[in-house]
Design a protein around this motif. Structure first.
Motif, short mmCIF file in Angstrom:
data_model
loop_
_atom_site.label_atom_id
_atom_site.label_comp_id
_atom_site.label_asym_id
_atom_site.label_seq_id
_atom_site.Cartn_x
_atom_site.Cartn_y
_atom_site.Cartn_z
N GLY A 1 0.85 -1.20 0.00
CA GLY A 1 0.00 0.00 0.00
C GLY A 1 0.88 1.24 0.00
N TYR B 1 -3.85 9.87 -3.62
CA TYR B 1 -2.79 9.70 -2.61
C TYR B 1 -1.69 10.74 -2.81
CZ TYR B 1 -4.91 5.17 -1.43
OH TYR B 1 -5.77 4.18 -1.06
N LYS C 1 -6.74 3.92 -8.41
CA LYS C 1 -8.16 4.19 -8.16
C LYS C 1 -8.51 5.60 -8.61
CE LYS C 1 -7.53 1.94 -3.68
NZ LYS C 1 -6.17 2.43 -3.35
N HIS D 1 -12.92 4.22 -6.42
CA HIS D 1 -12.55 4.45 -5.02
C HIS D 1 -13.77 4.49 -4.09
CE1 HIS D 1 -8.84 6.29 -2.81
NE2 HIS D 1 -9.46 5.41 -2.07
N SER E 1 -14.35 -0.32 -4.29
CA SER E 1 -13.83 -0.08 -2.95
C SER E 1 -14.95 0.40 -2.03
CB SER E 1 -12.71 0.98 -3.02
OG SER E 1 -12.28 1.32 -1.73
N GLN F 1 -11.99 -3.80 -2.65
CA GLN F 1 -11.08 -3.31 -1.61
C GLN F 1 -11.90 -2.64 -0.52
OE1 GLN F 1 -7.41 -0.15 -1.13
NE2 GLN F 1 -7.44 -1.42 -2.97
N TRP G 1 -8.15 -3.04 3.17
CA TRP G 1 -7.36 -1.86 3.51
C TRP G 1 -7.33 -1.68 5.03
CZ3 TRP G 1 -9.92 2.47 5.59
CH2 TRP G 1 -11.23 2.72 5.20
N LEU H 1 -3.31 -3.76 8.73
CA LEU H 1 -2.61 -3.81 10.03
C LEU H 1 -3.33 -2.95 11.06
CD1 LEU H 1 1.09 -3.46 8.73
CD2 LEU H 1 -0.20 -5.55 9.21
N ALA H 2 -4.57 -2.62 10.79
CA ALA H 2 -5.34 -1.75 11.70
C ALA H 2 -4.54 -0.49 12.04
CB ALA H 2 -5.73 -2.50 12.97
N LYS H 3 -3.83 0.02 11.03
CA LYS H 3 -3.00 1.22 11.18
C LYS H 3 -1.99 1.05 12.32
CE LYS H 3 -3.75 4.88 9.14
NZ LYS H 3 -3.92 6.30 8.88
N ALA H 4 -1.48 -0.16 12.44
CA ALA H 4 -0.43 -0.48 13.43
C ALA H 4 -0.94 -0.42 14.87
CB ALA H 4 0.79 0.41 13.23
N ILE I 1 -2.51 -5.44 1.51
CA ILE I 1 -1.60 -4.41 1.00
C ILE I 1 -1.08 -3.57 2.16
CG2 ILE I 1 -2.40 -4.22 -1.40
CD1 ILE I 1 -4.37 -2.00 -0.36
N PRO I 2 -0.30 -4.18 3.08
CA PRO I 2 0.18 -3.38 4.21
C PRO I 2 0.95 -2.15 3.72
CG PRO I 2 1.34 -5.51 4.08
CD PRO I 2 0.21 -5.56 3.12
N LEU J 1 6.43 2.98 5.15
CA LEU J 1 7.50 3.79 4.58
C LEU J 1 8.85 3.25 5.04
CD1 LEU J 1 6.02 7.41 5.08
CD2 LEU J 1 6.07 6.03 2.97
N GLU K 1 9.67 -7.28 6.91
CA GLU K 1 8.95 -8.07 7.92
C GLU K 1 7.58 -8.49 7.37
OE1 GLU K 1 9.24 -6.13 11.86
OE2 GLU K 1 7.11 -6.62 12.01
N ASN K 2 6.89 -7.56 6.75
CA ASN K 2 5.53 -7.85 6.25
C ASN K 2 5.55 -8.92 5.16
OD1 ASN K 2 4.70 -5.86 8.00
ND2 ASN K 2 4.48 -4.28 6.44
N1 LIG Z 1 -9.65 1.85 -0.60
C1 LIG Z 1 -9.58 2.72 0.39
O1 LIG Z 1 -10.50 3.49 0.63
C2 LIG Z 1 -8.35 2.77 1.23
C3 LIG Z 1 -8.32 3.49 2.44
C4 LIG Z 1 -7.13 3.50 3.19
C5 LIG Z 1 -6.02 2.82 2.72
N2 LIG Z 1 -6.07 2.15 1.53
C6 LIG Z 1 -4.91 1.38 1.01
O2 LIG Z 1 -4.56 0.42 1.99
C7 LIG Z 1 -3.16 0.51 2.25
C8 LIG Z 1 -2.89 0.05 3.65
O3 LIG Z 1 -3.52 0.92 4.58
P1 LIG Z 1 -2.69 1.86 5.55
O4 LIG Z 1 -1.29 1.91 5.06
O5 LIG Z 1 -3.41 3.13 5.73
O6 LIG Z 1 -2.81 1.07 6.94
P2 LIG Z 1 -2.12 -0.28 7.50
O7 LIG Z 1 -1.43 -1.01 6.41
O8 LIG Z 1 -3.13 -0.99 8.31
O9 LIG Z 1 -1.07 0.30 8.53
C9 LIG Z 1 -0.05 1.17 8.15
C10 LIG Z 1 0.67 1.58 9.44
O10 LIG Z 1 1.33 0.44 9.97
C11 LIG Z 1 2.72 0.72 10.12
N3 LIG Z 1 3.42 -0.53 9.82
C12 LIG Z 1 3.51 -1.15 8.60
N4 LIG Z 1 4.19 -2.31 8.73
C13 LIG Z 1 4.53 -2.42 10.03
C14 LIG Z 1 5.25 -3.38 10.78
N5 LIG Z 1 5.75 -4.49 10.20
N6 LIG Z 1 5.41 -3.17 12.11
C15 LIG Z 1 4.91 -2.06 12.71
N7 LIG Z 1 4.21 -1.11 12.06
C16 LIG Z 1 4.03 -1.29 10.73
C17 LIG Z 1 3.03 1.85 9.19
O11 LIG Z 1 4.07 2.66 9.65
P3 LIG Z 1 5.58 2.59 9.04
O12 LIG Z 1 5.59 3.47 7.85
O13 LIG Z 1 6.42 3.09 10.16
O14 LIG Z 1 5.87 1.16 8.71
C18 LIG Z 1 1.70 2.64 9.23
O15 LIG Z 1 1.68 3.48 10.34
C19 LIG Z 1 -2.84 1.98 1.95
O16 LIG Z 1 -1.45 2.19 1.74
C20 LIG Z 1 -3.66 2.20 0.72
O17 LIG Z 1 -2.98 1.70 -0.43
C21 LIG Z 1 -7.20 2.12 0.79
#
Ligand SMILES: NC(=O)c1ccc[n+]([C@@H]2O[C@H](COP(=O)([O-])OP(=O)(O)OC[C@H]3O[C@@H](n4cnc5c(N)ncnc54)[C@H](OP(=O)(O)O)[C@@H]3O)[C@@H](O)[C@H]2O)c1
Length: 277
Positions: free
Chosen positions: A24, A55, A80, A119, A149, A169, A196, A199-202, A238-239, A242, A249-250
């Protein structure tokens, strides 16, 4: 009807085959660090990158292109359109969608998008009318496959009455499971489900998760991904990260195999949300 058979390291998106863990990129901007991250993802075998026009106001798409184009064979960039850049509301006017697709193609340096996802569904426009616009994109050869989505089963069925849908999605992770019915529908109908916030936003803290992670010498994020993969063969997480360390790890989570008991214990976490730390 295409169905998913078995839980392997890859998943079908129409006629495309991709690794089951994608990337992601909603926080990707035009920086050297982001370029290194994207290149490392490719080295690790990631061949599904999720982005969107909104984005970082187009910067996610343009940085992907700047770093990775010309793209290697088999790399699937999913983008999207259909969301306002101003306030993230749904905009499905036909001209807006066609212009958004053209702009994404230009930023991504692609003359055909492998997977184009709507989207958001615009409540002001009948779904069947938007489905026609999506069909035109396919018919004009600008898009290979279509995705949706944040949709319900009823909405997916209305789109599918007009045009083939390859992916959905929706928000879904170990702790947030409001879209179970959509996931089950996708699995039964050969539609890839891209969760999406996988990781529940970590914000993954729970005693069960910590204990099972310890038993596997793994992180909570890795167990959350392993649980998603075990939950359904239609799942394509799609974790978003940055961090190269988190990315590595993922992707390594593909090797984690949960026992049936661990899977059930983890599944129960969301059913007892009051237990969340
Ligand atoms: N369709 C939609 O409406 C929609 C909405 C939201 C998101 N998305 C898509 O979904 C993707 C994933 O969502 P998201 O990135 O918002 O949330 P997420 O994947 O649930 O979580 C991202 C968070 O987790 C951290 N993280 C990632 N890998 C980690 C690890 N191994 N250990 C600890 N922390 C970790 C990241 O920080 P670090 O950078 O420090 O790793 C970031 O703070 C997005 O990038 C986007 O492509 C789609």
């Amino acid at each position: 009807m295409r169905t998913f058979e078995g839980n392997t390291g890859s998943i079908q998106l129409g006629n495309l085959t991709v690794h089951r863990i994608g990337l992601g990129t909603n926080r990707i901007t035009d920086t050297d660090a982001a370029a290194s991250l994207l290149r490392r993802a490719i080295e690790l075998g990631v061949n599904f990158i999720d982005t969107a026009d909104v984005y970082q106001h187009g910067q996610s798409e343009s940085t992907i292109a700047k770093t990775l184009a010309p793209y290697r064979a088999g790399l699937v960039i999913a983008t999207k359109g259909g969301m306002s850049w101003q306030d993230s509301s749904a905009v499905n006017d036909p001209n807006y969608l066609h212009d958004a697709l053209d702009a994404s193609m230009k930023r991504l340096k692609l003359n055909c998008i492998d997977l184009y996802q709507l989207h958001r569904t615009d409540p002001k426009i009948p779904i069947e009318a938007t489905a026609q616009v999506l069909k035109e994109m396919l018919d004009r050869g600008k898009v290979r496959h279509l995705g949706l989505s944040e949709v319900t089963v009823e909405q997916i069925e209305r789109y599918r009455s007009i045009v083939e849908i390859t992916s959905v999605q929706n928000q879904y992770n170990l702790l947030e499971r409001k879209h179970e019915a959509v996931l089950d529908y996708c699995e039964a109908n050969g539609i890839a489900f891209i969760p999406w916030y996988p990781l529940a936003k970590a914000k993954l803290t729970h005693e069960t998760l910590t204990r099972i992670a310890g038993a596997h010498n793994a992180s909570a994020s890795q167990i959350a991904i392993a649980w998603l993969l075990a939950r359904s063969p239609a799942m394509l997480p799609i974790p978003g990260t940055l961090s190269v360390r988190h990315l590595e790890e993922n992707i390594a989570a593909i090797t984690i195999s949960l026992s049936g008991e661990e899977f059930e214990e983890l599944s129960a976490i969301a059913i007892a949300p009051q237990a969340l730390a």
